[in-house]
Design a protein around this motif. Structure first.
Motif, PDB file in Angstrom:
ATOM      1  N   ALA A  27       0.860  -1.200   0.000  1.00 55.12           N
ATOM      2  CA  ALA A  27       0.000   0.000   0.000  1.00 55.12           C
ATOM      3  C   ALA A  27       0.889   1.241   0.000  1.00 55.12           C
ATOM      4  CB  ALA A  27      -0.904  -0.021   1.224  1.00 55.12           C
ATOM      5  N   GLY A 113      -7.489  -0.287  -5.987  1.00 56.86           N
ATOM      6  CA  GLY A 113      -7.492   1.173  -5.896  1.00 56.86           C
ATOM      7  C   GLY A 113      -6.411   1.777  -6.768  1.00 56.86           C
ATOM      8  N   LEU A 142     -15.126   6.770  -2.623  1.00 55.18           N
ATOM      9  CA  LEU A 142     -14.257   7.602  -3.472  1.00 55.18           C
ATOM     10  C   LEU A 142     -14.477   7.302  -4.959  1.00 55.18           C
ATOM     11  CD1 LEU A 142     -10.893   7.498  -1.454  1.00 55.18           C
ATOM     12  CD2 LEU A 142     -12.717   9.219  -1.369  1.00 55.18           C
TER      13      LEU A 142
HETATM   14  C1  LHQ Z   1      -3.847  -2.534   3.945  1.00 54.93           C
HETATM   15  C2  LHQ Z   1      -4.440  -2.061   2.768  1.00 54.93           C
HETATM   16  C3  LHQ Z   1      -4.437  -0.679   2.515  1.00 54.93           C
HETATM   17  C4  LHQ Z   1      -3.334  -0.413   4.560  1.00 54.93           C
HETATM   18  C5  LHQ Z   1      -4.635  -4.174   2.786  1.00 54.93           C
HETATM   19  N1  LHQ Z   1      -3.876   0.106   3.444  1.00 54.93           N
HETATM   20  N2  LHQ Z   1      -3.301  -1.702   4.834  1.00 54.93           N
HETATM   21  C6  LHQ Z   1      -5.790   8.210  -3.341  1.00 54.93           C
HETATM   22  C7  LHQ Z   1      -5.682   9.477  -2.761  1.00 54.93           C
HETATM   23  C8  LHQ Z   1      -5.894   9.691  -1.427  1.00 54.93           C
HETATM   24  C9  LHQ Z   1      -6.509   8.952  -0.572  1.00 54.93           C
HETATM   25  C10 LHQ Z   1      -7.310   7.862  -0.816  1.00 54.93           C
HETATM   26  O1  LHQ Z   1      -7.046   6.976  -1.824  1.00 54.93           O
HETATM   27  C11 LHQ Z   1      -6.452   7.119  -2.957  1.00 54.93           C
HETATM   28  C12 LHQ Z   1      -6.457   6.008  -3.839  1.00 54.93           C
HETATM   29  C13 LHQ Z   1      -6.823   4.652  -3.316  1.00 54.93           C
HETATM   30  O2  LHQ Z   1      -6.044   3.769  -3.559  1.00 54.93           O
HETATM   31  S1  LHQ Z   1      -8.280   4.400  -2.501  1.00 54.93           S
HETATM   32  C14 LHQ Z   1      -8.366   2.672  -2.353  1.00 54.93           C
HETATM   33  C15 LHQ Z   1      -7.500   2.146  -1.225  1.00 54.93           C
HETATM   34  N3  LHQ Z   1      -7.442   0.702  -1.227  1.00 54.93           N
HETATM   35  C16 LHQ Z   1      -8.459  -0.082  -0.825  1.00 54.93           C
HETATM   36  O3  LHQ Z   1      -9.526   0.343  -0.474  1.00 54.93           O
HETATM   37  C17 LHQ Z   1      -8.145  -1.556  -0.777  1.00 54.93           C
HETATM   38  C18 LHQ Z   1      -8.180  -2.060   0.654  1.00 54.93           C
HETATM   39  N4  LHQ Z   1      -7.751  -3.453   0.716  1.00 54.93           N
HETATM   40  C19 LHQ Z   1      -8.540  -4.475   0.353  1.00 54.93           C
HETATM   41  O4  LHQ Z   1      -9.649  -4.323  -0.130  1.00 54.93           O
HETATM   42  C20 LHQ Z   1      -7.981  -5.840   0.546  1.00 54.93           C
HETATM   43  O5  LHQ Z   1      -6.960  -5.797   1.516  1.00 54.93           O
HETATM   44  C21 LHQ Z   1      -7.410  -6.468  -0.751  1.00 54.93           C
HETATM   45  C22 LHQ Z   1      -8.571  -6.789  -1.714  1.00 54.93           C
HETATM   46  C23 LHQ Z   1      -6.405  -5.539  -1.437  1.00 54.93           C
HETATM   47  C24 LHQ Z   1      -6.683  -7.780  -0.414  1.00 54.93           C
HETATM   48  O6  LHQ Z   1      -7.547  -8.594   0.362  1.00 54.93           O
HETATM   49  P1  LHQ Z   1      -6.964  -9.853   1.147  1.00 54.93           P
HETATM   50  O7  LHQ Z   1      -6.119 -10.631   0.220  1.00 54.93           O
HETATM   51  O8  LHQ Z   1      -8.113 -10.537   1.780  1.00 54.93           O
HETATM   52  O9  LHQ Z   1      -5.967  -9.242   2.262  1.00 54.93           O
HETATM   53  P2  LHQ Z   1      -6.358  -8.520   3.626  1.00 54.93           P
HETATM   54  O10 LHQ Z   1      -7.534  -7.635   3.430  1.00 54.93           O
HETATM   55  O11 LHQ Z   1      -6.426  -9.527   4.711  1.00 54.93           O
HETATM   56  O12 LHQ Z   1      -5.083  -7.579   3.847  1.00 54.93           O
HETATM   57  C25 LHQ Z   1      -3.832  -8.089   4.339  1.00 54.93           C
HETATM   58  C26 LHQ Z   1      -3.192  -7.041   5.208  1.00 54.93           C
HETATM   59  O13 LHQ Z   1      -2.910  -5.874   4.413  1.00 54.93           O
HETATM   60  C27 LHQ Z   1      -4.149  -6.562   6.310  1.00 54.93           C
HETATM   61  O14 LHQ Z   1      -3.343  -6.215   7.428  1.00 54.93           O
HETATM   62  P3  LHQ Z   1      -3.241  -7.199   8.695  1.00 54.93           P
HETATM   63  O15 LHQ Z   1      -2.371  -6.457   9.636  1.00 54.93           O
HETATM   64  O16 LHQ Z   1      -4.646  -7.409   9.187  1.00 54.93           O
HETATM   65  O17 LHQ Z   1      -2.636  -8.444   8.160  1.00 54.93           O
HETATM   66  C28 LHQ Z   1      -4.739  -5.322   5.724  1.00 54.93           C
HETATM   67  O18 LHQ Z   1      -5.218  -4.424   6.688  1.00 54.93           O
HETATM   68  C29 LHQ Z   1      -3.553  -4.727   4.983  1.00 54.93           C
HETATM   69  N5  LHQ Z   1      -3.991  -3.853   3.916  1.00 54.93           N
HETATM   70  N6  LHQ Z   1      -4.916  -3.103   2.071  1.00 54.93           N
HETATM   71  N7  LHQ Z   1      -4.945  -0.141   1.382  1.00 54.93           N
END
Ligand code: LHQ
Length: 263
Positions: A27, A113, A142
């Motif tokens: 990220a 994203g 967003l």
């Molecule tokens: C994360 C993240 C993440 C931190 C996974 N951040 N830790 C631009 C301008 C300004 C501001 C706003 O945004 C933008 C552009 C953007 O990019 S907005 C979109 C931001 N991204 C998302 O909304 C995606 C969030 N993540 C997810 O939906 C899932 O994690 C995905 C589909 C990428 C992967 O799912 P899984 O394979 O099931 O993995 P997980 O969800 O279990 O994540 C693994 C770890 O990574 C977990 O941490 P942990 O400590 O619990 O192991 C997550 O919290 C971390 N992580 N994405 N964006």
């Protein structure tokens, strides 16, 4: 180069840039975006580098913006995301677009994203079959930034672009290739090998001509046919005066392999 979140390595004319925060699914933080941009600019300025390869460490390409930076439970400050884009994402995207060298992006895992949309700015995108592209933005209120609303309708058409953006469904790598979002999907275990082979091949090609080619392709979206023909003539003039053109024609006539220099 002293960087915390990006690995940079030059080998056989190819600069490999690896997004390297695998525990956070690569990220993006502000620092990481700055380092990514620096790596692109360093590769662009290094005459030993003739092609650029970008990939991610670990199981993801990038999960987009680091949402850990935005914990509303800790601070209820209203953010100005336009400032985040203007200071981090847009300079990176401009650096990628301005790169006068061919680039390959190897999407090794989930790209969500901004992680999905940054990948689309590279010249040739190849993905592991297990990779998924997710326009995750709508899930958090967003819009698809980082050039998503520019490239998605152009690459897959407006109907698919709207649905991908509004439903935020994962698009599998094979489907992404069928729809023309990326060049191709390959088995996970050969992704890096294939991507490196493409980048190494590009590094031996007439890279000045390839840089002009990508500039023309990008301009085609804004130009009418006459303007595009004029620009082709300008660029072909440069191509025709290059050392590589002489070498290419001479090698053809001498029935030998050309040795291009990118000049
Ligand atoms: C994360 C993240 C993440 C931190 C996974 N951040 N830790 C631009 C301008 C300004 C501001 C706003 O945004 C933008 C552009 C953007 O990019 S907005 C979109 C931001 N991204 C998302 O909304 C995606 C969030 N993540 C997810 O939906 C899932 O994690 C995905 C589909 C990428 C992967 O799912 P899984 O394979 O099931 O993995 P997980 O969800 O279990 O994540 C693994 C770890 O990574 C977990 O941490 P942990 O400590 O619990 O192991 C997550 O919290 C971390 N992580 N994405 N964006």
């Amino acid at each position: 180069m002293d960087m915390q979140s990006i690995l940079y390595q030059v080998d056989e004319g190819v600069a490999t840039i690896t997004l390297n925060r695998p525990d956070k699914l690569n990220a993006f933080t502000a620092d990481m975006l700055g380092e990514f941009r620096t790596a692109i600019e360093v590769a662009g300025a290094d005459e030993n580098v003739r092609a650029v390869l970008v990939t991610g460490a670990g199981r993801a390409f990038s999960a987009g913006q680091d949402l850990g930076d935005r914990d509303f439970a800790k601070s209820n400050e209203t953010p100005d995301l336009s400032a985040t884009l203007a200071s981090g994402y847009h300079p990176l995207i401009r650096a990628i677009t301005a790169l006068e060298k061919p680039s390959v992006c190897a999407v090794n895992g989930v790209a969500a994203g901004a992680g999905a949309n940054i990948a689309l700015h590279f010249d040739i995108v190849i993905a592991a079959r297990s990779a998924k592209f997710i326009q995750a933005f709508s899930k958090i209120g967003l819009i698809p930034d980082s050039g998503g609303t520019y490239w998605l309708p152009r690459l897959v058409g407006p109907a698919r672009a709207r649905a991908l953006a509004m439903l935020a469904v994962p698009l599998a790598a094979d489907q992404a290739a069928k729809w023309g979002l990326i060049w191709k999907a390959v088995d996970d275990n050969v992704l890096l090998l294939e991507a490196r082979n493409i980048a190494r091949h590009l590094a031996t090609q007439p890279t000045l001509g390839l840089a002009l080619t990508k500039k023309l392709m990008a301009a085609s979206f804004d130009n009418d046919l006459e303007a595009q023909l004029a620009m082709e003539a300008e660029c072909q003039k440069i191509g025709g005066q290059s050392e590589d053109y002489k070498e290419g024609v001479t090698a053809f006539l001498e029935k030998r392999a050309p040795e291009f220099k990118g000049r």
